[in-house]
Write a protein that holds these residues in place. Structure first.
Motif, PDB file in Angstrom:
ATOM      1  N   SER A 136      51.341 -12.822 -49.530  1.00  0.00           N
ATOM      2  CA  SER A 136      52.651 -12.724 -48.886  1.00  0.00           C
ATOM      3  C   SER A 136      53.677 -11.963 -49.724  1.00  0.00           C
ATOM      4  CB  SER A 136      53.184 -14.122 -48.585  1.00  0.00           C
ATOM      5  OG  SER A 136      53.207 -14.875 -49.780  1.00  0.00           O
ATOM      6  N   GLU A 137      53.488 -11.955 -51.078  1.00  0.00           N
ATOM      7  CA  GLU A 137      54.561 -11.403 -51.909  1.00  0.00           C
ATOM      8  C   GLU A 137      54.038 -11.136 -53.318  1.00  0.00           C
ATOM      9  OE1 GLU A 137      56.865  -9.745 -52.604  1.00  0.00           O
ATOM     10  OE2 GLU A 137      58.715 -10.660 -51.947  1.00  0.00           O
ATOM     11  N   ILE A 138      54.750 -10.367 -54.126  1.00  0.00           N
ATOM     12  CA  ILE A 138      54.533 -10.423 -55.571  1.00  0.00           C
ATOM     13  C   ILE A 138      55.789 -11.022 -56.183  1.00  0.00           C
ATOM     14  CG2 ILE A 138      52.752  -8.710 -56.135  1.00  0.00           C
ATOM     15  CD1 ILE A 138      54.959  -6.720 -56.694  1.00  0.00           C
ATOM     16  N   ASP A 139      55.587 -11.850 -57.216  1.00  0.00           N
ATOM     17  CA  ASP A 139      56.754 -12.493 -57.802  1.00  0.00           C
ATOM     18  C   ASP A 139      57.359 -11.593 -58.880  1.00  0.00           C
ATOM     19  OD1 ASP A 139      55.359 -12.856 -60.202  1.00  0.00           O
ATOM     20  OD2 ASP A 139      54.898 -14.956 -59.822  1.00  0.00           O
ATOM     21  N   ASP A 140      58.410 -12.062 -59.534  1.00  0.00           N
ATOM     22  CA  ASP A 140      59.125 -11.148 -60.438  1.00  0.00           C
ATOM     23  C   ASP A 140      58.371 -10.886 -61.738  1.00  0.00           C
ATOM     24  OD1 ASP A 140      59.543 -13.570 -61.562  1.00  0.00           O
ATOM     25  OD2 ASP A 140      61.730 -13.583 -61.316  1.00  0.00           O
TER      26      ASP A 140
END
Ligand code: BT5
Length: 211
Positions: free
Chosen positions: A180-184
Motif C-alpha cells: 500500500s505504501e513505502i514509509d519514510d
C-alpha cells in the motif's frame, strides 16, 4: 585531497571492488564482469560489451538505494519504472538492477543495465552506453543530494509495486498482501507490515472476469 577518478576497464571481477578504494565522485565502468554481483550474493550476468556496468562512489544518504533507483529510472526514461526496492522495469520485465554497499564515509552504488542483450525474460534499454552513463551521473548527483521526502515522492510516482498484490519472502515465512505504501525509511508496507528488506514478487490479480 585525493581527486575523484573516472576509470574505464575491460574485464574485471566486479566494478564494486575497484570503486571501493576510490574517493567520492569517482566512477568505475567495465565492459564485462567475471563475478558481477547482485544483492544477497546473487550473480549479475551480462555478455561482454552488452550492458552498462558501473559503480559510483557517493556520499552516504539515508535513502540512497531508493534515490539511486529514481536516478536510474529517470536516466533511462522511456517508461522505465521501479519495482521495490529499486529494480529497473520495462513492460513488467527487469532491465537493470542496483546494489548499494556502504562503507564508513561513503557508499558505492553499483548499477547494471541491459543495453543490447538480456537474459531470457528480462528487458533491455536500447540506448548508447555513453549517453546513458552521462545522464546517470547527472541524475545520481541530483538525487543523492536530495531531501529524503522528495526522493520518496518521486519513487512513489515511478513505482510499479504500490497498489499491487505482492508476495514477500521473509526469513522463515512468506507474507502476501497489497503493497500500500513505502514509509519514510523506505520500507514497503504490505497489509500493515513494514518490510525493510526482502524480495518482492508481484502477484497477478485474480482472473479477469471479462475474459
Ligand atoms: C540486483 O541484484 O539487481 C543488483 C545488480 C547490480 C549489478 C551491478 S553491475 C555493476 C556493479 N558491479 C557488480 O558486481 N554489481 C553491480 P538482485 O536484486 O539481487 O538481482 C539479481 C538477480 O537478477 C539474479 O539472481 C538474476 O535472477 C537476475 N539477473 C541477473 N543478471 C541479470 C540481467 N542482466 N538482467 C536482468 N536480470 C538479471
Amino acid at each position: 585531497m585525493e581527486q575523484p577518478q573516472i576509470v574505464r576497464l575491460g574485464s574485471v571481477p566486479s566494478t564494486q571492488e575497484v570503486a571501493r578504494a576510490l574517493p567520492i565522485g569517482s566512477v568505475v565502468v567495465a565492459d564485462h564482469q567475471s563475478s558481477g554481483r547482485g544483492r544477497l550474493d546473487r550473480r549479475w550476468e551480462a555478455p561482454p560489451g552488452t550492458a552498462l556496468l558501473a559503480s559510483f562512489v557517493l556520499p552516504r544518504h539515508p535513502l540512497l538505494s531508493l534515490a539511486a533507483g529514481v536516478a536510474a529510472a529517470e536516466a533511462c526514461g522511456g517508461g522505465t519504472r521501479l519495482k521495490w526496492p529499486n529494480d529497473l522495469m520495462l513492460d513488467g520485465r527487469k532491465a537493470g538492477g542496483i546494489l548499494v554497499e556502504v562503507a564508513e564515509s561513503k557508499a558505492v552504488v553499483g548499477i547494471g543495465i541491459n543495453l543490447t542483450a538480456a537474459p531470457p525474460g528480462a528487458a533491455m534499454v536500447e540506448q548508447p552506453l555513453d549517453d546513458l552513463l552521462e545522464r546517470l551521473r547527472e541524475r545520481l548527483g541530483h538525487w543523492s543530494a536530495a531531501d529524503p521526502s522528495q526522493v520518496l515522492d518521486r519513487w512513489r510516482e515511478l513505482s510499479v509495486t504500490l497498489g499491487q498484490r505482492v508476495r514477500v519472502e521473509l526469513p522463515g515465512r512468506t507474507l502476501e498482501g497489497v503493497a500500500s505504501e513505502i514509509d519514510d525509511r523506505g520500507a514497503l508496507v504490505v497489509d500493515g507490515e513494514h518490510v525493510s528488506a526482502g524480495d518482492v514478487i508481484h502477484l497477478r490479480a485474480g482472473p479477469d472476469p471479462l475474459k
